[in-house]
Design an enzyme around this catalytic site. Structure first.
Site, short mmCIF file in Angstrom:
data_model
loop_
_atom_site.label_atom_id
_atom_site.label_comp_id
_atom_site.label_asym_id
_atom_site.label_seq_id
_atom_site.Cartn_x
_atom_site.Cartn_y
_atom_site.Cartn_z
N LEU A 166 -38.64 3.68 18.91
CA LEU A 166 -38.60 2.28 19.34
C LEU A 166 -38.61 2.21 20.85
O LEU A 166 -37.97 3.02 21.53
CB LEU A 166 -37.32 1.61 18.80
CG LEU A 166 -37.15 1.57 17.28
CD1 LEU A 166 -35.95 0.71 16.91
CD2 LEU A 166 -38.40 1.03 16.59
N GLU B 212 -30.75 8.83 16.13
CA GLU B 212 -30.12 7.54 16.41
C GLU B 212 -28.62 7.64 16.70
O GLU B 212 -28.11 7.01 17.61
CB GLU B 212 -30.32 6.56 15.23
CG GLU B 212 -31.67 5.91 15.18
CD GLU B 212 -32.78 6.84 14.71
OE1 GLU B 212 -32.46 7.93 14.20
OE2 GLU B 212 -33.95 6.47 14.87
C1 LIG Z 1 -25.40 0.05 15.61
C2 LIG Z 1 -26.43 -0.43 16.53
C3 LIG Z 1 -27.65 -0.93 15.87
C4 LIG Z 1 -28.78 -1.06 16.82
C5 LIG Z 1 -30.03 -1.22 16.12
C6 LIG Z 1 -31.19 -0.68 16.80
C7 LIG Z 1 -32.00 0.25 16.33
C8 LIG Z 1 -31.84 0.87 15.03
C9 LIG Z 1 -32.46 2.18 14.96
C10 LIG Z 1 -33.80 2.14 14.44
C11 LIG Z 1 -34.32 3.47 14.37
C12 LIG Z 1 -35.07 3.88 15.57
C13 LIG Z 1 -34.48 4.03 16.78
C14 LIG Z 1 -35.27 4.48 17.94
O1 LIG Z 1 -36.41 4.83 17.84
S1 LIG Z 1 -34.51 4.44 19.46
C15 LIG Z 1 -35.59 5.34 20.57
C16 LIG Z 1 -35.17 6.77 20.59
N1 LIG Z 1 -36.11 7.56 21.32
C17 LIG Z 1 -35.76 8.66 21.99
O2 LIG Z 1 -34.62 9.04 22.02
C18 LIG Z 1 -36.86 9.38 22.72
C19 LIG Z 1 -36.73 9.23 24.19
N2 LIG Z 1 -37.81 9.89 24.89
C20 LIG Z 1 -37.90 11.23 25.03
O3 LIG Z 1 -37.08 11.98 24.57
C21 LIG Z 1 -39.07 11.74 25.82
O4 LIG Z 1 -39.64 10.67 26.53
C22 LIG Z 1 -40.16 12.41 24.97
C23 LIG Z 1 -40.62 11.52 23.81
C24 LIG Z 1 -39.66 13.74 24.43
C25 LIG Z 1 -41.40 12.67 25.87
O5 LIG Z 1 -41.03 13.42 27.00
P1 LIG Z 1 -41.99 13.47 28.27
O6 LIG Z 1 -43.38 13.74 27.85
O7 LIG Z 1 -41.36 14.41 29.24
O8 LIG Z 1 -42.03 11.99 28.84
P2 LIG Z 1 -40.89 11.26 29.71
O9 LIG Z 1 -39.56 11.50 29.14
O10 LIG Z 1 -41.10 11.60 31.16
O11 LIG Z 1 -41.25 9.72 29.46
C26 LIG Z 1 -42.35 9.09 30.09
C27 LIG Z 1 -42.00 7.65 30.36
O12 LIG Z 1 -41.74 7.00 29.11
C28 LIG Z 1 -40.44 6.41 29.10
N3 LIG Z 1 -39.91 6.47 27.72
C29 LIG Z 1 -39.68 7.56 26.99
N4 LIG Z 1 -39.22 7.24 25.77
C30 LIG Z 1 -39.16 5.89 25.74
C31 LIG Z 1 -38.76 4.93 24.73
N5 LIG Z 1 -38.33 5.28 23.52
N6 LIG Z 1 -38.82 3.62 25.05
C32 LIG Z 1 -39.24 3.22 26.29
N7 LIG Z 1 -39.63 4.09 27.28
C33 LIG Z 1 -39.59 5.39 27.00
C34 LIG Z 1 -39.65 7.27 30.08
O13 LIG Z 1 -38.54 6.57 30.56
C35 LIG Z 1 -40.69 7.53 31.15
O14 LIG Z 1 -40.77 6.34 31.92
P3 LIG Z 1 -41.11 6.41 33.49
O15 LIG Z 1 -42.48 6.95 33.58
O16 LIG Z 1 -40.97 4.99 33.95
O17 LIG Z 1 -40.08 7.31 34.11
#
Ligand SMILES: CCCCC/C=C\CCCC/C=C/C(=O)SCCNC(=O)CCNC(=O)[C@H](O)C(C)(C)COP(=O)(O)OP(=O)(O)OC[C@H]1O[C@@H](n2cnc3c(N)ncnc32)[C@H](O)[C@@H]1OP(=O)(O)O
Length: 306
Positions: free
Chosen positions: A115, A183
């Site tokens: 997300l 998560e």
């Molecule tokens: C009880 C509370 C209830 C709340 C309800 C809400 C949700 C329920 C859950 C639903 C289930 C799903 C949940 C989710 O999906 S939450 C998102 C979780 N995602 C992550 O933890 C992944 C985060 N990202 C990474 O680990 C890495 O980016 C990577 C995917 C391994 C890629 O690595 P790499 O190639 O080194 O890229 P960068 O890390 O440098 O990232 C590039 C730019 O992209 C931005 N980024 C990365 N991930 C996200 C994201 N998920 N959303 C938005 N932006 C993201 C990162 O900040 C970098 O940005 P920049 O260029 O401006 O620095």
């Protein structure tokens, strides 16, 4: 409806017995024709969908298999707009009776980063409601699709990225990436539909361990626990393996296959269909908790610093 009409109009003229015989004949003829029609349709209804910049759909005319490519740089963060494009693409695929779909990514090292954290951080309620509802729609359409599905995981697939992959029926992943549902590590609780997809993929015990610990698995470890089905060295090979998986269904009745899939997944689909509003309310009230917001904000900062 035809049968009802037939029954009501013949009410005065036929005996009960005559009606039963005629009803049976019409019903058999209709179901036979419906079966033949549906079995024949895939050969003629492949389509070329107007391409959305966020989701590219490419259907192979010969095999009838669609490659659906997520294209939201840099990491395929799942935003409202990306979900809307996917939801539309899934409708198009369903309406055009394709033979199968392969989900993949145009980002070179990321399948999907899950997300888009910008949707979760300091959210506007109206937009978040649309976002969450479309997220639910995408899962209902992907997990419940009548056509077979596979994921060519050509990069990292944390959280929502893993969720998309496990909503498909088969997964081929490239080496040296991470996949999993992390998560709980972000302080957020996996929604019911995500838990259902996970339980449908790995054993109940592995699902419990993976979800409570929020483990991100290497490609090799993911294969060991059954989170993925195969490893392929490059994206092209991953797509090829997915095509091989889907081609196996060429020798299986599409009706028998899709009914069987539907009946196996029906309970999970109904569970969400019956509580969509409640599912939203639970997530919304948790999401806006100051401690959860702080955790998400800190996490976003840590990603940027990196
Ligand atoms: C009880 C509370 C209830 C709340 C309800 C809400 C949700 C329920 C859950 C639903 C289930 C799903 C949940 C989710 O999906 S939450 C998102 C979780 N995602 C992550 O933890 C992944 C985060 N990202 C990474 O680990 C890495 O980016 C990577 C995917 C391994 C890629 O690595 P790499 O190639 O080194 O890229 P960068 O890390 O440098 O990232 C590039 C730019 O992209 C931005 N980024 C990365 N991930 C996200 C994201 N998920 N959303 C938005 N932006 C993201 C990162 O900040 C970098 O940005 P920049 O260029 O401006 O620095």
């Amino acid at each position: 409806m035809l049968l009802t009409l037939f029954e009501s109009h013949t009410h005065f003229f036929l005996s009960m017995f005559q009606k039963m015989i005629l009803t049976k004949i019409i019903s058999n003829t209709l179901s036979l024709h419906k079966k033949q029609l549906i079995e024949w349709l895939p050969a003629v209804r492949y389509f070329s969908s107007p391409t959305n910049p966020l989701v590219n759909v490419d259907v192979n005319d010969k095999s009838g298999i669609a490659v659906v490519t997520m294209n939201r740089k840099p990491v395929n963060g799942l935003s409202l707009e990306l979900f809307e494009a996917m939801s539309k693409a899934l409708d198009d695929l369903e309406n055009n009776r394709i033979r199968g779909a392969i989900l993949t990514s145009s980002c070179p090292t990321v399948f999907s980063a899950g997300l888009d954290l910008n949707e979760l951080y300091q959210p506007d309620k109206k937009r978040f409601k649309a976002f969450w509802t479309t997220f639910q729609d995408v899962w209902l359409k992907l997990y419940g699709s009548s056509f077979p599905t596979a994921a060519a995981i050509n990069g990292h697939a944390p959280a929502g990225g893993c969720f998309l992959a496990i909503s498909c029926e088969y997964r081929v992943m490239c080496p040296d990436y991470k996949i999993g549902l992390n998560e709980t590590r972000l302080g957020i609780i996996a929604p019911i539909f995500l838990r259902a997809s996970m339980r449908n993929t790995v054993s109940n015990r592995e699902a419990e361990k993976a979800l409570t610990l929020g483990t991100l698995y290497s490609t090799e470890d993911a294969l060991k626990i059954g989170l993925i089905d195969e490893i392929a060295i490059y994206k092209v090979k991953a797509i090829e393996r997915c095509e091989n998986f889907l081609a196996q269904f060429n020798n299986v009745s599409s009706i028998a296959r899709s009914f069987t899939k539907r009946s196996l997944r029906q309970k999970d689909l109904e569970e969400l269909e019956n509580c969509r509003e409640e599912d939203f309310n639970i997530f919304w009230s948790n999401l806006i908790e100051p401690s959860v917001q702080k955790q998400i904000g800190d996490y976003m900062q840590s990603l940027k610093k990196k």
